[in-house]
Design an enzyme around this catalytic site. Structure first.
Site, PDB file in Angstrom:
ATOM      1  N   GLU A   1      78.888  45.181  98.047  1.00  0.00           N
ATOM      2  CA  GLU A   1      78.563  46.067  99.170  1.00  0.00           C
ATOM      3  C   GLU A   1      79.559  47.221  99.258  1.00  0.00           C
ATOM      4  O   GLU A   1      79.178  48.364  99.534  1.00  0.00           O
ATOM      5  CB  GLU A   1      78.531  45.278 100.471  1.00  0.00           C
TER       6      GLU A   1
ATOM      7  N   GLU B   1      74.622  36.055  99.022  1.00  0.00           N
ATOM      8  CA  GLU B   1      74.688  35.469 100.364  1.00  0.00           C
ATOM      9  C   GLU B   1      73.574  34.462 100.643  1.00  0.00           C
ATOM     10  O   GLU B   1      73.757  33.530 101.432  1.00  0.00           O
ATOM     11  CB  GLU B   1      74.665  36.581 101.411  1.00  0.00           C
TER      12      GLU B   1
END
Length: 259
Positions: free
Chosen positions: A113, A133
């Site tokens: 990210e 995730e």
């Protein structure tokens, strides 16, 4: 030893995540160090470009889940509290100058990210990438779902997000996630060379171009065109624009002052 090493040279700052024993996973101290560093570099007129990289064999393994404050709370989506903590990428999101991610190794979860929040991404052939995730009952919460689609397209982004699998450096290049691949021992040399080329350009133009690039993904097309034109108009009144044109006529290197 600092969790974030900072070097400066010829208009370029290099930030190195420095927790190699943790694969440069981000804890609270590193979050704060990144926030302070990007804020200072934004105000530093001598710095025109930033490189973000990692120490050792990893770029960043994401948020350090061993840090108590970073352990996710297990609750239903309907009952979960509103997330009030700033995104991991907040310092990058607020930064006005170009940032190059030099991806020296694995970049997963929050690490990817952060890379996605950079303007350019170049990588080592040894690097691997993933937003994992889903494997721990979560999803990327710092812009990962949105920026990954912009980088690689919806279909490939969906595959990465739904499976949580890592992709190779070659897959990252083919998909557009990164723009260049280099041998591990050549990556940082290329990162500094690229940053050097960028740093020679007009600093006000660099900031304006970054705003226009963000508009290309954040705003409707008509609004993006309007912003681009406004930025163009603002640059016409700068000393750097006059210097650039004068240097072109005189066949010399321009001396940009950020004015």
């Amino acid at each position: 030893m600092s969790d974030l090493e900072i070097t400066r040279e010829a208009g370029v700052a290099c930030l190195t995540l420095n927790r190699p024993e943790k694969r440069n996973a981000i804890d609270d101290a590193t979050r704060e160090a990144l926030t302070q560093a990007f804020a200072r570099l934004d105000d530093d007129l001598a710095i025109r470009v930033v490189i973000l990289t990692g120490a050792g064999t990893a770029f960043c393994a994401g948020v350090d889940l061993a840090t108590p404050g970073n352990v996710p709370v297990h609750s239903s989506i309907a009952a979960s509290p509103i997330v009030t903590r700033a995104r991991l990428t907040a310092p990058l999101d607020a930064f006005s100058k170009p940032v190059i991610a030099a991806l020296n190794g694995v970049a997963v979860g929050g690490g990817l990210e952060m890379a996605l929040a950079c303007d350019l991404r170049i990588a080592s052939t040894a690097a691997r990438f993933g937003l994992t995730e889903v494997r721990i009952g979560s999803l990327p919460g710092s812009g990962g779902t949105q920026r990954l689609v912009s980088a690689v397209g919806r279909t490939f982004a969906a595959q990465m997000l739904f499976t949580g699998e890592l992709i190779s450096a070659e897959q990252a290049l083919a998909s557009g996630l990164v723009s260049e691949l280099h041998a591990p021992d050549a990556l940082m040399g290329r990162a500094f060379a690229l940053a050097g080329v960028i740093a020679e350009n007009a600093p006000l133009s660099l900031v304006a171009i970054k705003k226009a690039l963000r508009a290309a993904t954040d705003l409707p097309l008509a609004a993006g065109f309007e912003l681009e034109r406004a930025l163009y108009g603002a640059l016409t009144a700068t000393q750097d624009r006059e210097e650039g044109r004068k240097a072109f006529r005189e066949k010399r290197k321009p001396n940009f002052q950020g004015k």
